[in-house]
Scaffold this motif. Structure first.
Motif, short mmCIF file in Angstrom:
data_model
loop_
_atom_site.label_atom_id
_atom_site.label_comp_id
_atom_site.label_asym_id
_atom_site.label_seq_id
_atom_site.Cartn_x
_atom_site.Cartn_y
_atom_site.Cartn_z
N THR A 24 -2.51 -8.60 0.26
CA THR A 24 -3.51 -9.57 0.73
C THR A 24 -4.79 -9.47 -0.10
O THR A 24 -5.43 -10.49 -0.36
N SER A 82 0.12 -17.78 -5.33
CA SER A 82 0.40 -17.73 -3.90
C SER A 82 1.90 -17.61 -3.65
O SER A 82 2.33 -16.91 -2.73
N ARG A 247 -3.67 -14.28 7.13
CA ARG A 247 -3.15 -15.15 6.07
C ARG A 247 -2.06 -16.07 6.61
O ARG A 247 -2.08 -17.28 6.38
#
Length: 720
Positions: A24, A82, A247
């Motif tokens: 993260t 991502s 997230r």
């Protein structure tokens, strides 16, 4: 399952926890890829290397595919995207599911014809290789039906909540302790055995028995502190589980959220850390789903598109406070009251008479939800009531603050430990009760001659005017239906000023006993139904005492939280001075000079017989609760008292300092002439013309601030 496999599972879970935090962080800080990718690579490489001789072939194959991808990332062949982070998070979930399966069944127990080929193919594709070749080379394993059921359950669990329970199982039941702490515990146990043997051989009539008793008290206190230190874990261990969850939730809810931490090093008992995991998870989920708006709505409101969620932990008054704060839309009181009336939780008349603070408390009622629709994240009315119930179950409390358009802050306040807590023992109606010192603000004695004028009545309620502030009074004997003590009528009464969940009130009791560190015992079902007690304890004299629930007592007596109202025209001035204001204890020092110490560093105020003050090397010392307490006497108060005559009849006032405002763990004692007051004051800027002296204005009077506790403690430790 053998010990080697158990140790492997615990270490692998810790490695995956580190991997989750690093992934993260890597997504938000790709410029720091070097160190973060190295940490992630080591976690996967360690799992792969250990599985080789343990015989877990499936785990080894999946870890190998992940290691190959991470190797390319570490060498700079791949960029941080991502999609790549999502793939690595799925790798972590797959590894964690297999570890859970090994813990439950003792084997990998995979499904027939499917040894994670889909996930391995995804990782291979992210690495730029041909998944078909990997599929051809992959060996097949026969897999059990039992293993298939366990694996499907594990995958379903992670799909539903991928990060809420990131490290379940053996890792929650293990505790890593520094070897130095274990050595100290062993030495103290040896001292305890030695002291016990000496006491048994000497007998109670021996001349050295009091000395042995003090030694036993000292060793017991040291052992307790060391055991508590061993059980303490940094709150950061819990915070590290939330970046992944935030997230995933942000993506599900269509939010853009950044999470920040502070105070990760704050220590908390391991059992309490586990107890608040679920309440904190609920709070974070509500902040992302309910608190922070969609990016488009934030831009229209003049805010950055990215929302901010802060998790902060700190010590305050002997407790640990964990704050969950967001910069979202806040909570509308009108919306809360409307939903509460729709669900039949309050009537229209009750809603009209509620203050804003009381309306916010409706959020904690079972079945309450402001969500417009039921989703996979929220809307079923289960959440905040669970948060409050679970926190109160461990002796904590929950506070909620919100401002429309600015954001919401939820505070979870929990004790440092559940086992042993400092408490003030009081008596009322001939019975003993324990008041947790974390809720005790101060003690006031009201003599009989002042009782009639000091107690005022507002309608049927009695209040006491304490430093120009009206304090609601709760008579403990009347509340519990006990017989009043005749001593109250002839000697006045004691007022214990308590505060919990925004309620401050004075508890009237007959008498005060010595403070004790009590061992908390659970209540029976019958006593729990009363709702006024949080536990029970056995006092040092062998009698039983119930531990009073401060918040429940306030609610039963009808004490409501006090809302501070500030004139809008003074808001700017208040904000300008807020950072410079703090609470002080005011006392007379040398030459009758007014001196102040920050209230948060004062643990207790003791009246000590002059005969108990001892001297060594020209220094004044006091044996206090099993430790040697150095005394400072800048006003030469001890010398003045000695002229009145040594002995137990002459008392010295000592401030026991060593609270959260000091960095040193060593307590100190300050001998003062007399304590004057407790009050808020404004700290003045330092002026070189005053020689760097720190001053404050307290009740419109100039007051010197005394702060050099840490330097004095360090000097004392060097000499000792």
């Amino acid at each position: 399952m053998d010990d080697l496999t158990k140790e492997f599972l615990a270490e692998s879970q810790e490695g995956l926890d580190r991997m989750e935090r690093c992934l993260t962080e890597l997504e938000s800080r790709p410029e720091d890829a070097g160190a973060l990718v190295g940490e992630i690579f080591r976690a996967v490489h360690t799992i792969k290397g250990t599985t080789g001789f343990l015989g877990f072939e499936r785990l080894e194959k999946l870890a190998h595919a992940g290691e190959h991808l991470l190797g390319s990332l570490r060498e700079g062949k791949l960029a941080v995207t991502s999609e790549l982070i999502s793939g690595l998070l799925r790798l972590m979930d797959g590894l964690r599911a297999i570890l859970k399966l090994i813990e439950d069944t003792g084997g990998e127990g995979t499904r027939a014809g499917d040894d994670d080929s889909e996930l391995i193919a995804e990782l291979t594709k992210l690495n730029g290789a041909d998944p078909a070749k990997v599929e051809e080379e992959a060996p097949r394993h026969e897999l059990s039906v039992v293993g298939e059921a366990h694996m499907e359950a594990a995958v379903a669990k992670h799909a539903a909540a991928p990060s809420a329970t990131s490290s379940a199982g053996s890792n929650d039941k293990t505790l890593r302790i520094d070897v130095d702490v274990l050595n100290r515990m062993m030495n103290l146990v040896g001292e305890l055995v030695l002291t016990r043997n000496q006491m048994l051989q000497s007998g109670m009539e021996a001349a050295n028995f009091p000395e042995l008793a003090r030694r036993l008290d000292s060793v017991t206190a040291d052992l307790r502190e060391t055991v508590m230190q061993a059980r303490m874990q940094p709150v950061g261990n819990l915070f590290g589980k939330f970046p992944r969850m935030v997230r995933d939730l942000a993506r599900t809810c269509g939010r853009d959220v950044r999470i920040e931490f502070s105070g990760q090093e704050t220590g908390l008992d391991k059992s309490l850390l586990e107890a608040i995991k679920d309440p904190l998870t609920h709070a974070v989920r509500n902040a992302v789903d309910h608190g922070i708006e969609a990016p488009a709505d934030r831009v229209l409101a003049g805010k950055p598109a990215e929302g901010l969620l802060r998790l902060r932990a700190f010590h305050e008054s002997g407790s640990v406070v964990i704050e969950v704060a967001d910069d979202g839309a806040g909570i509308s009181m009108e919306k809360v009251l409307k939903k509460a009336m729709e669900r039949g939780l309050v009537s229209e008349e009750q809603a009209q008479s509620m203050s804003e603070r009381e309306a916010l408390q409706l959020i904690f009622l079972p079945g309450f939800s402001t969500a417009a629709a039921v989703t996979t994240v929220s809307g079923r009315g289960v959440g905040m009531d669970v948060v409050r119930a679970n926190v109160e179950k461990v002796g904590g409390s929950v506070e909620l603050e919100s401002k429309v358009g600015v954001g919401t802050t939820l505070k979870l306040r929990v004790p440092l430990t559940l086992a042993i807590v400092p408490a003030l023992v009081v008596r009322s109606g001939g019975q003993s009760f324990a008041l947790p010192q974390t809720a005790l603000v101060e003690l006031v004695y009201v003599p009989r001659r002042e009782a009639e004028t000091a107690v005022e009545k507002i309608g049927a309620a009695e209040v006491y005017r304490l430093r120009e502030r009206l304090l609601p009074m709760v008579w403990l004997g009347r509340l519990l239906g006990l017989e009043m003590n005749a001593r109250e009528e002839s000697h006045g009464f004691y007022l214990a000023v308590l505060e919990a969940e925004g309620c401050r009130y004075g508890l009237v009791v007959d008498d005060l006993l010595a403070p004790e560190e009590i061992v908390v015992k659970p209540l029976s079902a019958v006593l729990r139904e009363i709702g006024l007690f949080s536990g029970a304890t056995v006092l040092g004299n062998g009698t039983l005492a119930l531990i009073l629930d401060i918040a429940a007592t306030a609610a039963r007596a009808g004490v409501k939280p006090v809302e501070e109202r500030v004139d809008e025209t003074e808001t700017g001035e208040v904000k300008a001075h807020a950072e410079n204001e703090m609470q002080f204890l005011i006392f007379e020092d040398r030459a009758r000079e007014r001196t102040a110490v920050p209230l948060n560093v004062v643990e207790r105020i003791e009246s000590v017989p002059l005969a108990q003050v001892e001297y060594a090397g020209g220094r004044a010392l006091l044996q206090y609760r099993g430790e040697l307490l150095p005394l400072t006497d800048e006003g030469n108060v001890l010398a003045e008292l000695e002229t009145e005559g040594p002995g137990n009849d002459v008392l010295a006032t000592v401030l026991i300092c060593g609270g959260v405002g000091t960095a040193s763990k060593t307590r100190m004692g300050m001998v003062v002439r007399r304590v004057l007051d407790v009050s808020a004051g404004a700290v003045l800027d330092k002026d070189d013309a005053m020689g760097g002296m720190e001053l404050a204005i307290v009740k419109e009077k100039l007051t010197t601030i005394h702060r050099d506790f840490d330097a004095r403690s360090a000097a004392w430790q060097e000499v000792a």
